[in-house]
Motif scaffolding. Sequence first.
Motif, mmCIF file in Angstrom:
data_model
loop_
_atom_site.group_PDB
_atom_site.id
_atom_site.type_symbol
_atom_site.label_atom_id
_atom_site.label_comp_id
_atom_site.label_asym_id
_atom_site.label_seq_id
_atom_site.Cartn_x
_atom_site.Cartn_y
_atom_site.Cartn_z
ATOM 1 N N THR A 201 0.854 -1.182 0.000
ATOM 2 C CA THR A 201 0.000 0.000 0.000
ATOM 3 C C THR A 201 0.895 1.238 0.000
ATOM 4 O OG1 THR A 201 -0.101 0.060 2.415
ATOM 5 C CG2 THR A 201 -1.831 -1.180 1.264
ATOM 6 N N ALA A 202 0.306 2.399 -0.259
ATOM 7 C CA ALA A 202 1.118 3.620 -0.321
ATOM 8 C C ALA A 202 0.283 4.819 0.076
ATOM 9 C CB ALA A 202 1.688 3.804 -1.723
ATOM 10 N N GLU A 203 0.992 5.860 0.523
ATOM 11 C CA GLU A 203 0.385 7.145 0.820
ATOM 12 C C GLU A 203 1.202 8.227 0.145
ATOM 13 O OE1 GLU A 203 -1.706 6.557 5.193
ATOM 14 O OE2 GLU A 203 0.350 7.333 5.080
ATOM 15 N N LEU A 204 0.494 9.207 -0.412
ATOM 16 C CA LEU A 204 1.143 10.321 -1.095
ATOM 17 C C LEU A 204 1.006 11.568 -0.230
ATOM 18 C CD1 LEU A 204 2.513 11.415 -3.715
ATOM 19 C CD2 LEU A 204 0.210 11.975 -4.523
ATOM 20 N N LEU A 205 2.150 12.138 0.140
ATOM 21 C CA LEU A 205 2.170 13.377 0.919
ATOM 22 C C LEU A 205 2.395 14.544 -0.034
ATOM 23 C CD1 LEU A 205 2.265 14.943 3.619
ATOM 24 C CD2 LEU A 205 4.736 14.519 3.643
ATOM 25 N N ARG A 206 1.466 15.496 -0.010
ATOM 26 C CA ARG A 206 1.557 16.641 -0.918
ATOM 27 C C ARG A 206 1.443 17.935 -0.113
ATOM 28 N NH1 ARG A 206 -1.777 16.228 -6.244
ATOM 29 N NH2 ARG A 206 0.134 15.081 -6.752
#
Length: 276
Positions: A201-206
């Motif tokens: 799984t992944a999370e994108l920090l923007r």
Amino acid sequence: SILVDTDEGVVVDKVPVGAAGGLIIPFVGVVAVAGKRLADARVDIEAAIRGRFQHLDISVDLFRLRSFPINVIGEVKFPGAYKVKGVEEVSELILRAGGLLGENQGRASLRNIRVLRHEKSGDQPPQEKRADLLLWNLTGDHRYNPYLIDGDQIFVPVKGDSINISGGVHLPGNYEYAPGDRVSDLVRLGRGLIGDPESATAELLRLDSGGSNIHPVDLAAALAQEPEADIELQPSDKLFVTGDRPRVTLEGEVRFPGAYPIEHGLRLRELLERAG
């Protein structure tokens, strides 16, 4: 060369390609061949000849490659004009120009090399293509390392913004950002996932004007290049990948930065010793 078998014998004629990319065939006219593969050019040439002369056996072969000058400017050791044959790629000409400036320090761009394609007429603004030598080295896809044609100019800029990937990939870290980058490209730059992709799984920090936002990423769908999941990235985006085992990412002044599996009882001192 064009070989034509007529009733009076075999006729062989060497016909040059003009600067505008047209093949001038006597008694037939001009056939545009610029940018075409030899097989496609052969079909067009044979069709043009048969349109004028019926019942002829025709053979078309490449006699000699035409050379032309290409300017290489920007962050290369020896900028200038170089003679190029029609089968050379951007990377080959950069090597002939001495390579990139400050390559060890990461000064020159590898991913945003501009290929300006000028029209012969000069009536239209130049078209622009982009060479991405980092993705080309990883994939071998020639769209990232285009072939050069007459009228092209290569410009190597200074490296600009970056994006980051950490967690369960083989080579976490910062990578140069290129317009149009997506999640799947960043995973490819990180040399792929560690472990089972289906369980990752992944999370994108923007970061934006309102602060930081975290976006969950359907990684399996992103790697399948489904448009909704394969999010287009922005400069300074950070992607954290959780693989099939929990990991901690170590960065900074260590010999071997990267993602390390978390084992029961693991202490910070032991982790720093592993990372050198």
